[in-house]
Design a protein around this motif. Structure first.
Motif, PDB file in Angstrom:
ATOM      1  N   THR A  19     -12.209 -20.904  21.901  1.00  0.00           N
ATOM      2  CA  THR A  19     -12.984 -19.720  21.531  1.00  0.00           C
ATOM      3  C   THR A  19     -14.467 -20.060  21.537  1.00  0.00           C
ATOM      4  O   THR A  19     -14.863 -21.181  21.828  1.00  0.00           O
ATOM      5  N   HIS A  20     -15.261 -19.105  21.204  1.00  0.00           N
ATOM      6  CA  HIS A  20     -16.703 -19.291  21.075  1.00  0.00           C
ATOM      7  C   HIS A  20     -17.391 -19.635  22.374  1.00  0.00           C
ATOM      8  O   HIS A  20     -18.557 -19.988  22.366  1.00  0.00           O
ATOM      9  N   LEU A  77     -17.946 -17.538  24.467  1.00  0.00           N
ATOM     10  CA  LEU A  77     -18.733 -16.333  24.750  1.00  0.00           C
ATOM     11  C   LEU A  77     -19.554 -16.030  23.515  1.00  0.00           C
ATOM     12  O   LEU A  77     -19.223 -16.462  22.424  1.00  0.00           O
ATOM     13  N   PRO A  78     -20.618 -15.306  23.689  1.00  0.00           N
ATOM     14  CA  PRO A  78     -21.358 -14.914  22.504  1.00  0.00           C
ATOM     15  C   PRO A  78     -20.406 -14.189  21.579  1.00  0.00           C
ATOM     16  O   PRO A  78     -19.795 -13.199  21.957  1.00  0.00           O
ATOM     17  N   GLY A  79     -20.214 -14.680  20.430  1.00  0.00           N
ATOM     18  CA  GLY A  79     -19.240 -14.036  19.563  1.00  0.00           C
ATOM     19  C   GLY A  79     -19.020 -14.907  18.378  1.00  0.00           C
ATOM     20  O   GLY A  79     -19.628 -15.950  18.227  1.00  0.00           O
ATOM     21  N   LYS A  80     -18.173 -14.453  17.521  1.00  0.00           N
ATOM     22  CA  LYS A  80     -18.019 -15.122  16.245  1.00  0.00           C
ATOM     23  C   LYS A  80     -16.555 -15.235  15.910  1.00  0.00           C
ATOM     24  O   LYS A  80     -15.735 -14.544  16.482  1.00  0.00           O
ATOM     25  N   PRO A  97     -13.588 -14.084  14.250  1.00  0.00           N
ATOM     26  CA  PRO A  97     -13.335 -12.717  13.822  1.00  0.00           C
ATOM     27  C   PRO A  97     -12.869 -12.692  12.381  1.00  0.00           C
ATOM     28  O   PRO A  97     -11.684 -12.858  12.118  1.00  0.00           O
ATOM     29  N   ARG A 104     -18.429 -10.583   9.209  1.00  0.00           N
ATOM     30  CA  ARG A 104     -19.384 -11.553   9.672  1.00  0.00           C
ATOM     31  C   ARG A 104     -19.761 -11.140  11.089  1.00  0.00           C
ATOM     32  O   ARG A 104     -18.947 -11.221  12.003  1.00  0.00           O
ATOM     33  N   ASP A 105     -20.976 -10.607  11.247  1.00  0.00           N
ATOM     34  CA  ASP A 105     -21.357 -10.276  12.617  1.00  0.00           C
ATOM     35  C   ASP A 105     -22.820 -10.574  12.860  1.00  0.00           C
ATOM     36  O   ASP A 105     -23.376 -11.467  12.221  1.00  0.00           O
ATOM     37  N   LEU A 163     -10.809 -17.609  30.862  1.00  0.00           N
ATOM     38  CA  LEU A 163     -11.816 -18.665  30.645  1.00  0.00           C
ATOM     39  C   LEU A 163     -11.889 -19.604  31.836  1.00  0.00           C
ATOM     40  O   LEU A 163     -12.924 -20.198  32.110  1.00  0.00           O
ATOM     41  N   ASP A 193     -20.359 -11.766  31.153  1.00  0.00           N
ATOM     42  CA  ASP A 193     -21.221 -11.524  29.996  1.00  0.00           C
ATOM     43  C   ASP A 193     -22.427 -10.687  30.374  1.00  0.00           C
ATOM     44  O   ASP A 193     -22.844  -9.800  29.642  1.00  0.00           O
ATOM     45  N   LEU A 207     -19.218  -6.937  25.401  1.00  0.00           N
ATOM     46  CA  LEU A 207     -17.862  -7.229  24.978  1.00  0.00           C
ATOM     47  C   LEU A 207     -17.527  -6.415  23.735  1.00  0.00           C
ATOM     48  O   LEU A 207     -18.121  -6.606  22.683  1.00  0.00           O
ATOM     49  N   PRO A 225     -10.368 -10.812  20.780  1.00  0.00           N
ATOM     50  CA  PRO A 225     -10.014 -11.534  19.562  1.00  0.00           C
ATOM     51  C   PRO A 225      -9.959 -13.035  19.766  1.00  0.00           C
ATOM     52  O   PRO A 225     -10.255 -13.788  18.841  1.00  0.00           O
ATOM     53  N   VAL A 226      -9.620 -13.481  20.941  1.00  0.00           N
ATOM     54  CA  VAL A 226      -9.535 -14.912  21.122  1.00  0.00           C
ATOM     55  C   VAL A 226     -10.929 -15.534  21.158  1.00  0.00           C
ATOM     56  O   VAL A 226     -11.114 -16.688  20.873  1.00  0.00           O
ATOM     57  N   ALA A 227     -11.893 -14.726  21.508  1.00  0.00           N
ATOM     58  CA  ALA A 227     -13.206 -15.316  21.732  1.00  0.00           C
ATOM     59  C   ALA A 227     -14.307 -14.632  20.943  1.00  0.00           C
ATOM     60  O   ALA A 227     -15.398 -15.135  20.846  1.00  0.00           O
ATOM     61  N   ALA A 228     -14.028 -13.478  20.434  1.00  0.00           N
ATOM     62  CA  ALA A 228     -15.124 -12.751  19.798  1.00  0.00           C
ATOM     63  C   ALA A 228     -14.622 -11.938  18.624  1.00  0.00           C
ATOM     64  O   ALA A 228     -13.426 -11.861  18.360  1.00  0.00           O
ATOM     65  N   ASP A 229     -15.591 -11.324  17.960  1.00  0.00           N
ATOM     66  CA  ASP A 229     -15.307 -10.558  16.762  1.00  0.00           C
ATOM     67  C   ASP A 229     -14.264  -9.478  17.020  1.00  0.00           C
ATOM     68  O   ASP A 229     -14.244  -8.837  18.057  1.00  0.00           O
ATOM     69  N   PHE A 230     -13.437  -9.270  16.051  1.00  0.00           N
ATOM     70  CA  PHE A 230     -12.367  -8.305  16.212  1.00  0.00           C
ATOM     71  C   PHE A 230     -12.410  -7.325  15.065  1.00  0.00           C
ATOM     72  O   PHE A 230     -12.209  -7.696  13.925  1.00  0.00           O
ATOM     73  N   LYS A 231     -12.706  -6.110  15.369  1.00  0.00           N
ATOM     74  CA  LYS A 231     -12.840  -5.124  14.315  1.00  0.00           C
ATOM     75  C   LYS A 231     -12.025  -3.890  14.670  1.00  0.00           C
ATOM     76  O   LYS A 231     -12.412  -3.101  15.514  1.00  0.00           O
TER      77      LYS A 231
END
Lengths: 486, 382, 319, 670
Positions: free
Chosen positions: A459-460, A462-465, A467, A485-486, C22, C32, C37, C41-47
């Motif tokens: 993970t990570h 890509l720009p991201g956090k 989750p 957290r964003d 990836l 990107d 994006l 969920p595997v790589a970024a925020d998930f809301k």
């Protein structure tokens, strides 16, 4: 009573979910780590020809399919009671070593390093591999990607396909290595050791020379006094592919070293109704719940536990790093954050091993298969996955049709430990109902990220956090505070 | 003046009782012409069938009980009629009305009270084995169940063949045991009397015994028992591997594990039992055994194997009266004498009895002996 | 100008599909650049909430991997459908049900029983089975409902395109992504992207002769000739009934194709088609011999429906 | 394609359908189905007014799909296709729904039958939506005809075709044409001399300009399709150059080596160089390599020495030639049941037990006894038993009735009575004398003093065995141990009419053994893609309506290869087969099936799975394009390849997956 839900935190087989209950004072009462997904490999592998399992069970995890493939292949060899010829064994091991390089590099640079190199308090948007590249320089960033790509390519050359691999067959592998493939591997692996050295240097410069980090590593919320499990060779050195699992207790004393086929006498699994993932524990101690100390049944697996469970490394440079590790931090090391360092020690070993095996003339031997001659029956295959010991156990009928499957997979080993680490972190960080928003989340996250649970790998990039959402709920369930957290 | 018209309800009853094949008969007369009865009296199965096809009176007479179920007609029938089944189903209809031959009534009574047709006491069932020291069968420790048939328990002549078989099997190291008083008659002949109720009782009693004791493999002394285990028991969840003792012994001799030692200097002919031959297809093993005996001179009769001539003891004929001049056993002894045999060997307790009877009736006891294969083998061993 | 939104989601899957995204390596930066994006969920925020708050159709493209195994999977699938202009079933599990679709051979309770009660290493005297709702002393905990049967994405919602493979070949993924980034027109709805239009045999370099099968062999107990068509040698290879696109990876590695790329165009049921093909080339006229030859296929359902059981014609009997 | 406008036409078929199915209800249902714009019913849709009704509706309602719910496509598909064509609609837009054979005839309950009829129509309507127009295809025809087999059937067929002006290639396995009929003495019921009526025909064949006779030859391979078959024929080495040979016969005289004479059923011998019989066509010898001592030892060559025209050629070899023909007539005849398998009848065990054909030779003036009916020891028999149904009407052997045995048994009885004083017993099950003049012949025989016993004979014993087993019987029948009596045979049967078991003491037994299919029937069936029935004989296309055709267009059946037959039937069928072949090849062009399969090049991956499965060998492989190709003209549209093709690259026109699935869905969609 309040309830905090962190849902989802990504997953192993599905999404992980953390529920934190606060008492009336606003302190952490208890903490639950839930895995809400199940796919049932143990059931639907029944009825399949056993030789099809290595290429079926690798679909348990697309992040570490190689480990499942190899553990399964070893189990199938055992089912047929056949020993692969040396070339096949070495190619499997080389394949595994390359995978470890790929996996550890990805974890360290994409997951762990940003926290340290950029600092845990850096803005989240920068705290990722791209931010890391900016900080350490494009050239190094490029090298990271290049090494990962090279390791991936080595796997493709040996195994045919890179993600869900297919090359292991009962008694060996399906194709010998060609000269062209071999010379490409030599080229690809040429700078591996150098890269490992660089990574360790980076860790030393950024982390070990920074007192704040060392304090963090040694701080109480990140200590967990439980036992260690790791695969060792005849000299009790760390081994990823072959050998016997060794259990060393919180004090560094050996509890057991067992033959793979006896695994169930040493490792048991506990079931809780709120998670689809089981909780392995030491049979010698019994399941006593989520407790620490000598009497606890809980153990850890993966890099830190492996180093704790072994007496050293089988390659010279890695051995030197091993010694440095334990002279800095007293053995056995119980600090969860020390996983990262341990992982880099292993990276060195994996790089040295890759180069050593790539230069072994034996791997060009076209004799890569022994046909089974005996009737298939039962077998256990164990290897070290990046994320912990992997145990595959198959039973078949006379025709080699699977009648029973039992699996204890990498991250599962750490299920109880992760739960406990999260609770510890949360307890230390949430006091009197006061919630430090982003800080908590990252700290909590650091606690389980250290284990490199399968669901966080890669993970990570890509720009991201990570989750994370923390819902703080009232006792009737209404959300009165949401932390993102964003 | 009688006026005839078909009475098809009666026909339907027969068809429903299992005589389906009756419809197929096209009246060619093959069955009549090949029937062994044709050698001694007028008897036309074809005619009975025609009456039954029309549902006319006459088919239910005494002639219905003549059939010895030797199967010659079934094998030759161009329309593939299961003639024995048709006869059995016709008999079962009669049995339901109670009109069975009086001698059979006492047999059925004995079956009901003693579990065997010989009016012997159940407790005395394994009296024949008393001095042999045979072990009791248990599925965990024993490979084969040896099923001796009822006859040896109560008939002094056939007792000897069970003893001979058991001794030879033991000598050859075959792992077998017996049941004794718990077991009952296999039921083959009872089924042929048409008394299905009694038959099913026997069948179920044996199957529950066998299953509870863990029987997997059975060595049958009598081809009639063999036939029943093979063809009737499986449909009632009695699934066992069944072999005739001659198969076991022939195999042992072939494999060198059993060797007839002493010479047997006699001219021997072999009578194929209907239930071993035509019903079960075992023709060679008994001959192989005989041919392995040193000193023995083997001679074939005219009617052998598929064409073998019935002894007359099947189909419950064993318990019915047959006038002396109509006994098949007598004819068979004559045939054996015509090829110069001084021993007629066979491998069925019923055949032994019928042939012994024929020998006595002819008064040729000094010229020819009747022996079971096991007795010959035993004589060369001990 | 705001960039179009991209979502990548995993339902019941192993993560291999995400890894294969990836594995387009440095080109991930192009992605990107081209997209915002919205979800990965595997790589970024998930809301969930953010997705729920979006307007319908706000996401341009959703790559959905994984099958529908539980209530949560289904919920998100429907949500993403609503919010996405283009929904792509990505990888075998979303496309056909995938390997884990073989679980449809058993009922839910049998699976749970095997995992939590029958496993030799599991000690579960109280026979505890994970529950959708469980009470702990501090309160209640919930889990999504584990369905009795697994379904593919298009069995729960409308799907625009399919990208096959377990996992999809990264090069093929890259080609599709670049195609979309370049703004080139897409084929008709329902098309399969990122794969060939023929079967595996088209790309397979092995020597092929007229096929007559007298014997089926298993890779466990026989070594195939590396030059000749595996099927001809009696190793069941799903290549003939499998869409091309992976580069014949498995067959080139010396083992038979198992069909992860799904059926070729026009084929409705991959397993049935292969069965039908194999049945046609059995080299015997004698029914007993034919039965004997066929009985050498030890695991028909696992062989012919390794990846496609939930979407096969067989599925109906399951429901 | 325009939006479908479907018309549904429901036929009552008198009461065949309407007696079971509620037509009104079905019609109402049909009119509710999607895209159906017209639905009606009629008493006999296949009648002229019925056809007119369909045509009119197509025009008036602008129908572009037609569904007729009636009988089987085999019966009337072509009828309604024609109606569609006449109304300007492509014939492949027509769909038949079979509610007779598949519904009203087999469903007992009227309500269920009505439900089923609806389902069938629903399926047909659903399929019809996806029907596509197909083009009509024609190929030109080669006017030559191949006849396989030179018995009376082949001879008759060849002559008919040749007379009609077509070139005929007649292939015969043995050295001469003539077949079984050449072995017969008299023919029933007219008692014509068989040779007298056959030899002129044989000669005509030999001399006919349009007939190319290839004896001692076998068909090895057939490829191609109706109108254009390619046939490979193996001409076995004769070792005699027939173009030089004058047929003088000196070679046969001089040859010192002998073998059993096949033509005489082994009752006499022939030489190693031989013609099968004196009237053989061609009347020129061949050398039997198996018997000829030269081929074994390299010595002798007596025949060569005496042959004036130097026709003997020991260097002769087998040759394969290829011919092109438009039609093929199969006339490969029959074998006789091997009576040795009924061991209790004593054949080959006891002297004087003969098969029918052996007796035929014994009785034949040109045969081994010069036509004198005699026993092995030369005596004239005083009593003969003729046993019917040997190997026929018997589940253990052949279930069918062999049809000719009753009649030839009667013929023998007559000939015996004519030539000797012997008693004759016929043991029969049923007398089957169905042909023209046959019953009259039977009648005549009853008057000639032949004894008929209704009962199947079950065994034959010789004197010794009878004496051992049934001494009383032997005595009771008054059999002494005189030399003559000791040669008696005893036949046992039940006279079923008397309900008495009988023993017949006789001097000779004739076993009327059944005709059975030829041992090589399977090879021929494979060669020509024709089917074999469960009786082992070749299967005609339809037992009533196409009795000489086969499932392979352009291949016809003549004579006993199709089933047991007597000479009149054989000749009639041979003429019919010839007529069918002539009507085909004289058409110049033939319409071939359009509902064929084709390979979609875009989808074919060249896996070759389909290459060997086509029953009509219509599939080949194009290496340059790496794809399989279906030959349109050969393809019969059976669909085997379409269902084989694992990537669905092969489409069967008129039976596409889409059409079939639509039909299934329609069937289930009630």
């Amino acid at each position: 009573m309040k309830k905090i839900t962190i849902d989802p935190i990504t997953r192993l087989e599905g999404h992980g979910k953390i529920e934190i209950f606060l008492n009336d004072e606003g302190d952490v009462e208890n903490c639950y780590f839930q895995i809400p997904e199940l796919r049932g490999f143990e059931k639907f592998c029944i009825g399949r020809p056993v030789e099809e399992l290595p290429r079926t069970v690798c679909k348990i995890c697309g992040v570490c399919p190689v480990d499942h493939h190899l553990a399964s292949a070893k189990a199938v060899d055992a089912v047929y009671n056949v020993d692969p010829p040396p070339a096949a064994k070495k190619l499997r091991e080389l394949y595994k070593a390359a995978h470890t390089v790929h996996s550890h590099v990805a974890h360290f640079y994409a997951l762990a390093a940003p926290d340290f190199v950029l600092g845990p308090d850096a803005p989240a948007a920068e705290r990722n591999v791209l931010g890391l590249v900016k900080k350490v320089g494009l050239e190094i960033g490029g090298q990271v990607l290049a090494v990962r790509k090279a390791a991936q390519r080595i796997q493709t050359l040996i195994g045919g396909a890179c993600t869900h691999t297919v090359f292991c067959v009962p008694g060996g592998i399906s194709k010998p290595l060609s000269k062209e493939e071999h010379s490409e591997i030599l080229k690809l692996s040429a700078n591996f050791v150098e890269f490992a050295r660089f990574s360790l240097k980076l860790f030393e410069d950024v982390v070990l020379k920074n007192k704040a980090y060392v304090d963090l590593i040694l701080s109480d919320p990140y200590q967990l006094r439980i036992h260690n499990l790791g695969l060792v060779d005849g000299n009790n050195k760390v081994n990823f592919y072959d050998g016997r699992p060794r259990i060393v207790d919180v004090n560094g004393k050996e509890i057991a070293k067992y033959e793979p086929r006896d695994y169930y006498k040493h490792i048991g699994e506990h079931v809780e109704p709120y998670s689809y993932l089981k909780y392995p524990y030491l049979m010698a101690k019994g399941w006593k719940g989520f407790v620490e100390g000598e009497d606890s049944g809980v153990y850890r697996a993966a890099p830190l536990a492996r180093l704790n469970a072994a007496d050293g490394m089988a390659t010279p440079l890695a051995q030197a790093e091993y010694e440095k590790f334990f002279s800095t931090l007293k053995k056995p090391v119980n600090s969860t954050l020390a996983f990262h360092w341990a992982r880099l020690v292993e990276l060195m070993y994996a790089c040295e091993l890759t180069v050593k095996l790539a230069n072994d003339p034996e791997i060009l031997n076209p004799d890569v298969r022994r046909l089974p001659t005996e009737k298939p029956s039962e077998g256990v295959g164990i290897i070290e996955a990046s994320r912990g010991l992997l145990t595959h156990h198959y039973k078949t009928d006379e025709k080699g049709i699977v009648t029973a499957v039992n699996l204890i997979v990498g991250t599962t080993n750490n299920n109880a430990a992760i739960t406990m680490s999260i609770k510890k972190a949360a307890t230390g960080l949430i006091k009197k109902g006061k919630v430090v928003s982003d800080g908590i989340l990252n700290m909590v996250e650091m606690a389980f990220r250290a284990y490199d649970p399968c669901f966080s790998c890669a993970t990570h990039s890509l720009p991201g956090k990570m989750p994370l959402i923390v819902n703080i709920r009232g006792s009737n369930g209404e959300i009165f505070q949401t932390l993102k957290r964003d | 003046m009688n006026y005839y018209t078909p009475f098809l309800e009666v026909t339907k009853t027969i068809l429903d009782a299992g005589g389906e094949d009756l419809k197929k008969c096209y009246q060619c007369g093959t069955c009549t012409a090949v029937c062994p009865w044709g050698s001694v009296r007028e008897f036309s199965p074809r005619y009975i069938f025609k009456l039954a096809q029309h549902g006319l009176e006459g088919y239910e007479g005494d002639e219905l009980w003549l059939c010895s179920t030797c199967k010659t007609c079934v094998d030759r029938c161009p329309r593939g009629v299961g003639i024995i089944d048709v006869f059995t189903s016709m008999r079962s209809i009669i049995a339901q009305t109670g009109l069975i031959p009086p001698t059979l009534r006492s047999v059925l009574g004995s079956i009901n009270s003693n579990g065997n047709p010989w009016a012997g006491k159940r407790e005395e069932r394994n009296i024949w084995a008393k001095e042999l020291g045979l072990k009791n069968f248990s599925g965990e420790t024993t490979e084969y169940l040896y099923f001796s048939c009822c006859a040896p328990s109560y008939d002094p002549r056939t007792k000897k063949i069970a003893v001979a078989t058991a001794r030879v099997l033991k000598e050859a190291g075959v792992d077998f045991g017996i049941f004794g008083k718990e077991e009952s008659c296999c039921g083959e002949s009872i089924k042929k009397t048409g008394d299905n109720t009694t038959y099913e009782k026997l069948l179920n009693s044996n199957i529950s015994l066998f299953n509870s004791k863990g029987v997997k493999k059975i060595i049958a002394q009598s081809p009639h028992c063999l036939y029943t285990f093979r063809n009737e028991y499986p449909a009632h969840s009695g699934n066992y591997e069944q072999v005739h003792y001659t198969q076991v012994l022939a195999e042992l001799i072939k494999g060198g594990k059993l060797k007839p030692k002493k010479e047997f200097r006699k001219k021997v002919t072999y009578h194929d039992p209907c239930y071993l031959g035509r019903h079960s297809g075992i023709y060679e093993e008994p001959r192989d055994i005989l041919k392995s005996v040193p000193g023995l001179e083997f001679a074939e009769m005219i009617r052998i194997k598929e064409q073998s001539f019935c002894c007359g003891g099947g189909g419950a004929r064993m318990w019915m009266e047959t006038p002396k001049e109509e006994r098949f056993g007598v004819m068979r002894i004559k045939e054996a004498l015509s090829v110069g045999a001084n021993v007629i060997a066979t491998a069925c307790p019923y055949c032994i009895q019928m042939l012994e009877d024929g020998r006595t009736a002819l008064g040729v006891e000094d010229r020819i002996e009747v022996m079971d294969i096991s007795e010959i083998l035993s004589a060369t061993m001990f | 100008m705001s960039k179009p939104k991209l979502a990548i989601y995993w339902a019941a899957s192993c993560g291999g599909c995400d890894v294969s995204i990836l594995d387009i390596h440095e080109h991930i930066l192009d992605v990107d650049k081209a997209f915002d994006l919205a979800l990965w969920p595997v790589a970024a925020d998930f809301k969930y909430k953010d997705v729920e708050a979006m307007q319908d159709g706000e996401i341009l493209l959703t790559l959905f991997n994984g099958a529908i195994r539980n209530s949560e999977n289904e919920h998100i699938a429907k949500l993403l459908r609503k919010k996405s202009k283009v929904l792509v079933a990505f990888g075998s599990c979303a496309h056909l049900g995938g390997v884990i679709g073989m679980a449809n051979l058993s009922k839910r309770d049998e699976i749970l029983d095997t995992v939590y009660n029958k496993s030799v290493s599991t000690h579960n005297p109280e026979r505890i089975i994970p529950q959708t709702l469980s009470r702990v002393k501090e309160g209640e905990l919930t889990l999504p409902k584990f369905y009795n049967y697994l379904r593919s994405l298009d069995q729960v919602t409308d799907v625009d395109y399919y990208i096959p493979g377990c996992p999809p070949n990264p090069e093929q993924v890259l080609a599709v992504v670049q195609h979309i980034i370049a703004g080139k027109p897409l084929p008709p709805k329902g098309s399969v992207l990122g794969a060939g239009d023929k079967s595996q045999c088209d790309e397979c370099k092995r020597k092929k002769n007229v096929k007559k099968i007298r014997e089926f062999r298993r890779i466990a107990t026989a070594i195939p000739d590396p030059e000749i068509c595996l099927l001809e040698q009696g190793f069941i290879c799903m290549g003939p009934a499998t869409r091309s696109g992976c580069g014949v990876a498995c067959v080139n590695a010396g083992v038979p194709c198992r069909g992860c790329y799904g059926p070729p165009p026009n084929v409705l049921d991959q397993g049935a088609k292969m069965l039908s093909a194999i049945a046609s080339v059995i080299d015997s006229d004698n029914p007993d011999e034919i039965n004997q030859i066929i009985s050498q296929v030890e695991d028909p359902v696992g062989t012919f429906y390794r990846f496609s059981l939930p979407t096969s014609l067989l599925r109906r009997s399951n429901i | 394609m325009d939006k479908p406008r479907i018309g549904v036409f429901i036929c009552h078929c008198g009461t065949n359908i309407a007696g079971k199915v509620n037509i009104e209800e079905v019609k109402k249902y049909a009119s509710t189905l999607g895209d159906v714009v017209f639905a009606t019913d009629y008493k006999f849709m296949c009648s002229d007014p019925g056809q007119e009704l369909v045509g009119k509706a197509i025009r008036e309602h602008k129908l572009n799909r037609v569904v007729v719910a009636a009988c089987s496509p085999l019966m009337h598909e072509s009828t309604f296709r024609k109606v569609c064509m006449l109304a300007g609609l492509n014939q492949y837009l027509f769909q038949m729904a079979n509610i007779r054979e598949q519904c009203s005839w087999v469903t007992e309950d009227p309500e269920l039958a009505t439900v089923k009829a609806k389902a069938i129509i629903s399926g047909a309507v659903a399929k019809s939506r996806y029907l596509e127009p197909l083009n009509i295809k024609e190929v030109t025809i080669n006017p030559s005809v191949l006849v396989i087999g030179g018995g009376i059937a082949g001879i008759q067929a060849a002559l008919e075709c040749a007379e009609a002006g077509n070139k005929v290639i007649l292939v015969e396995k043995t050295p001469s044409i003539g077949g079984h009929m050449a072995q017969f003495d008299k023919t029933f019921p007219t008692l014509d001399c068989s040779a007298c009526i056959l030899t002129p025909k044989m000669t005509s064949v030999g001399q006919h300009n349009n007939i190319e006779l290839m004896t001692y030859s076998e068909v090895k391979e057939v490829s191609g399709y109706v109108g254009n078959f390619k046939v490979k024929i193996l001409q076995k080495a004769k070792y005699v150059d027939h173009s030089k040979c004058t047929g003088c016969g000196i070679c046969m005289e001089k040859c010192p080596y002998k073998a059993p004479n096949e033509f005489e059923e082994g009752l006499a011998q022939r030489k190693a160089i031989y013609t099968p019989f004196p009237q053989a066509v061609p009347n020129k010898p061949v050398i039997d390599k198996e018997t000829c001592v030269y081929f074994k030892t390299g010595k002798c060559r007596a025949c060569e020495k005496f042959c004036e025209p130097k026709a003997v050629n020991f260097n002769d070899t087998d040759r394969e030639i290829e011919v092109n023909v438009g039609a093929i007539i199969v006339a490969t005849g029959y074998d006789l049941f091997d009576t040795r398998s009924v061991s209790q009848l004593g054949y080959k065990k006891y002297d004087n037990v003969y098969t029918g054909l052996e007796f035929e030779r014994i009785n034949n003036a040109a045969g081994p006894t010069a036509g004198k009916i005699q026993l092995k020891d030369g005596r004239t028999p005083k009593s003969i038993a003729i046993l019917h149904c040997i190997g026929s009407r018997d589940k253990n052997y052949h279930e069918y009735c062999s049809r000719v045995c009753c009649m030839y048994a009667l013929k023998y009885a007559h000939l015996i009575k004519e030539k000797t004083e012997s008693d004759v017993y016929n043991c029969y099950i049923d007398m089957r004398c169905f042909g023209k003049g046959y019953e009259e012949f039977y009648h005549r025989l009853t008057e000639e003093g032949v004894d008929f016993i209704r009962g199947k004979a079950v065994c034959v014993l010789d004197y010794n065995d009878a004496k051992t087993l049934y001494p009383d019987m032997v005595e009771a029948l008054g059999i002494t141990d005189s030399e003559e009596d000791r040669k008696k045979l005893f036949v046992r049967t039940e006279d079923t009419l008397l309900k008495k078991t009988m023993w017949l003491p006789v001097d000779m037994v004739i076993l009327c053994n059944a005709m059975k299919s030829r041992s090589d029937a399977k090879d021929i069936s494979r060669l020509l893609n024709i089917s074999i029935g469960k009786d082992g004989f070749f299967l005609e296309k339809h037992p009533k309506l196409a009795p000489v055709s086969t499932a392979t267009d352009g291949v016809f059946l003549a004579g006993a290869c199709q089933g047991p037959k007597d000479i009149p039937d054989t000749v009639a069928q041979a003429s019919a087969a010839a007529a069918a072949a002539i009507s085909l090849v004289q058409r110049n062009k033939v319409v071939i099936e359009s509902a064929t399969a084709y390979v979609n090049e875009e989808l074919c991956s060249g896996c070759k799975l389909c290459n060997d499965i086509c029953p009509f060998t219509a599939i080949s492989f194009d290496e340059s394009k790496n794809r399989s190709v279906v030959n349109d003209a050969l393809c019969k549209g059976c669909g085997t390849c379409a269902s084989t093709c694992p990537s669905s690259a092969i489409k069967a026109n008129h039976f596409t997956d889409r059409q079939i699935f639509a039909e299934i869905e329609g069937l289930l969609n009630l």
